[in-house]
Design a protein around this motif. Sequence first.
Motif, PDB file in Angstrom:
ATOM      1  N   TRP A 111       2.688  18.897  11.665  1.00  0.00           N
ATOM      2  CA  TRP A 111       3.400  19.756  12.618  1.00  0.00           C
ATOM      3  C   TRP A 111       2.606  19.860  13.917  1.00  0.00           C
ATOM      4  N   ARG A 112       1.312  20.105  13.784  1.00  0.00           N
ATOM      5  CA  ARG A 112       0.470  20.197  14.980  1.00  0.00           C
ATOM      6  C   ARG A 112       0.454  18.877  15.744  1.00  0.00           C
ATOM      7  N   ASN A 113       0.329  17.764  15.026  1.00  0.00           N
ATOM      8  CA  ASN A 113       0.339  16.464  15.699  1.00  0.00           C
ATOM      9  C   ASN A 113       1.635  16.248  16.469  1.00  0.00           C
ATOM     10  N   GLU A 114       2.741  16.649  15.872  1.00  0.00           N
ATOM     11  CA  GLU A 114       4.030  16.474  16.546  1.00  0.00           C
ATOM     12  C   GLU A 114       4.124  17.378  17.773  1.00  0.00           C
ATOM     13  N   ARG A 115       3.647  18.611  17.637  1.00  0.00           N
ATOM     14  CA  ARG A 115       3.717  19.545  18.778  1.00  0.00           C
ATOM     15  C   ARG A 115       2.902  19.051  19.961  1.00  0.00           C
ATOM     16  N   LEU A 151     -10.699  34.173  -9.287  1.00  0.00           N
ATOM     17  CA  LEU A 151     -10.793  33.187  -8.218  1.00  0.00           C
ATOM     18  C   LEU A 151     -10.792  31.779  -8.791  1.00  0.00           C
ATOM     19  N   SER A 152      -9.973  30.914  -8.190  1.00  0.00           N
ATOM     20  CA  SER A 152      -9.880  29.527  -8.632  1.00  0.00           C
ATOM     21  C   SER A 152      -9.716  28.629  -7.419  1.00  0.00           C
ATOM     22  N   ILE A 153      -9.674  27.325  -7.671  1.00  0.00           N
ATOM     23  CA  ILE A 153      -9.436  26.368  -6.599  1.00  0.00           C
ATOM     24  C   ILE A 153      -8.094  26.634  -5.931  1.00  0.00           C
ATOM     25  N   GLY A 154      -7.151  27.202  -6.668  1.00  0.00           N
ATOM     26  CA  GLY A 154      -5.865  27.548  -6.078  1.00  0.00           C
ATOM     27  C   GLY A 154      -5.990  28.618  -5.006  1.00  0.00           C
ATOM     28  N   HIS A 155      -6.720  29.682  -5.320  1.00  0.00           N
ATOM     29  CA  HIS A 155      -6.959  30.739  -4.336  1.00  0.00           C
ATOM     30  C   HIS A 155      -7.659  30.183  -3.097  1.00  0.00           C
ATOM     31  N   ILE A 156      -8.668  29.348  -3.333  1.00  0.00           N
ATOM     32  CA  ILE A 156      -9.453  28.803  -2.226  1.00  0.00           C
ATOM     33  C   ILE A 156      -8.574  27.960  -1.307  1.00  0.00           C
ATOM     34  N   THR A 157      -7.717  27.136  -1.890  1.00  0.00           N
ATOM     35  CA  THR A 157      -6.882  26.252  -1.076  1.00  0.00           C
ATOM     36  C   THR A 157      -5.824  27.025  -0.310  1.00  0.00           C
ATOM     37  N   ILE A 158      -5.198  27.997  -0.958  1.00  0.00           N
ATOM     38  CA  ILE A 158      -4.242  28.853  -0.250  1.00  0.00           C
ATOM     39  C   ILE A 158      -4.950  29.579   0.890  1.00  0.00           C
ATOM     40  N   GLY A 159      -6.143  30.083   0.633  1.00  0.00           N
ATOM     41  CA  GLY A 159      -6.902  30.779   1.676  1.00  0.00           C
ATOM     42  C   GLY A 159      -7.225  29.878   2.852  1.00  0.00           C
ATOM     43  N   CYS A 160      -7.595  28.628   2.566  1.00  0.00           N
ATOM     44  CA  CYS A 160      -7.904  27.690   3.653  1.00  0.00           C
ATOM     45  C   CYS A 160      -6.649  27.335   4.445  1.00  0.00           C
ATOM     46  N   ALA A 161      -5.513  27.250   3.768  1.00  0.00           N
ATOM     47  CA  ALA A 161      -4.256  26.977   4.471  1.00  0.00           C
ATOM     48  C   ALA A 161      -3.905  28.126   5.414  1.00  0.00           C
ATOM     49  N   LEU A 165      -3.635  28.281   9.612  1.00  0.00           N
ATOM     50  CA  LEU A 165      -2.540  28.849  10.403  1.00  0.00           C
ATOM     51  C   LEU A 165      -3.088  29.809  11.452  1.00  0.00           C
ATOM     52  N   ASP A 166      -4.075  30.607  11.081  1.00  0.00           N
ATOM     53  CA  ASP A 166      -4.701  31.501  12.073  1.00  0.00           C
ATOM     54  C   ASP A 166      -5.338  30.700  13.199  1.00  0.00           C
ATOM     55  N   TYR A 167      -5.956  29.590  12.845  1.00  0.00           N
ATOM     56  CA  TYR A 167      -6.720  28.791  13.801  1.00  0.00           C
ATOM     57  C   TYR A 167      -5.820  27.980  14.738  1.00  0.00           C
ATOM     58  N   ARG A 168      -4.762  27.408  14.198  1.00  0.00           N
ATOM     59  CA  ARG A 168      -3.932  26.491  14.989  1.00  0.00           C
ATOM     60  C   ARG A 168      -2.520  27.003  15.283  1.00  0.00           C
ATOM     61  N   ASN A 196     -18.517  32.552   5.949  1.00  0.00           N
ATOM     62  CA  ASN A 196     -19.482  31.546   6.391  1.00  0.00           C
ATOM     63  C   ASN A 196     -18.861  30.199   6.735  1.00  0.00           C
ATOM     64  N   THR A 197     -17.540  30.076   6.578  1.00  0.00           N
ATOM     65  CA  THR A 197     -16.898  28.779   6.809  1.00  0.00           C
ATOM     66  C   THR A 197     -15.735  28.880   7.785  1.00  0.00           C
ATOM     67  N   GLU A 198     -15.711  29.914   8.599  1.00  0.00           N
ATOM     68  CA  GLU A 198     -14.606  30.058   9.552  1.00  0.00           C
ATOM     69  C   GLU A 198     -14.584  28.859  10.497  1.00  0.00           C
ATOM     70  N   PRO A 199     -13.389  28.310  10.755  1.00  0.00           N
ATOM     71  CA  PRO A 199     -13.304  27.153  11.661  1.00  0.00           C
ATOM     72  C   PRO A 199     -13.701  27.517  13.088  1.00  0.00           C
ATOM     73  N   ILE A 200     -14.418  26.618  13.731  1.00  0.00           N
ATOM     74  CA  ILE A 200     -14.841  26.843  15.120  1.00  0.00           C
ATOM     75  C   ILE A 200     -14.654  25.557  15.906  1.00  0.00           C
ATOM     76  N   ASP A 201     -14.436  25.707  17.199  1.00  0.00           N
ATOM     77  CA  ASP A 201     -14.374  24.548  18.084  1.00  0.00           C
ATOM     78  C   ASP A 201     -15.789  24.103  18.414  1.00  0.00           C
ATOM     79  N   GLY A 202     -15.886  22.802  18.724  1.00  0.00           N
ATOM     80  CA  GLY A 202     -17.207  22.316  19.108  1.00  0.00           C
ATOM     81  C   GLY A 202     -17.680  21.211  18.202  1.00  0.00           C
TER      82      GLY A 202
END
Length: 202
Positions: A111-115, A151-161, A165-168, A196-202
Amino acid sequence: MMKLHWSPKSPYVRKVMVCAHELNLVDRLELVRSVAAMLKPNERLMQDNPLSKIPTLVLDDGFVLFDSAVICEYLDDLGHGSLFPKQGTDKWQALRWHAFGDGMLDAAILWRNEREREMPLPALTDAFELKMRTSLKQLDDEAQALTEMPLSIGHITIGCALGYLDYRFADLGWRSIAPRLADWFAETLARPSFRNTEPIDG
């Protein structure tokens, strides 16, 4: 020391790093800043991963693992963790959320690539937005289950998704679409692994 091809902006790399934090394995990773642009294959990265994609993990013996799903499972085994439940309902729910979150990320990146194209195709951007809104509403209905399960890999992946969305896609205002999910995410963001893993520019 394992070598991880890494970027502070990639949600798939973030997933790996959240797992590493939760499993106390961060000190065993050498982070190698690697740019993996779709139109500019990275020759240095391709020496380890011919697909020129991140994350890529090079083990101590030189064996290379591709793809965040595989790397996260390897780290879970290495750290004797429980992010990948071994059996029963918890296993399938964790794997389902894992696939759901990865699917959201795949769609969001396309979606971002298309935008960002000079002339985006409205039908395509509308379709991506509809899929994202519908996914968020589905997860909003599952927010209680996310809260109640360990907490599982499912929670982690949903959280990263959601973090992506917050980032982009701040303009999407996803919290108004999924308020119960937003409450769960606020608690998830309080975990050191996410702070400790929040996305940042740079």
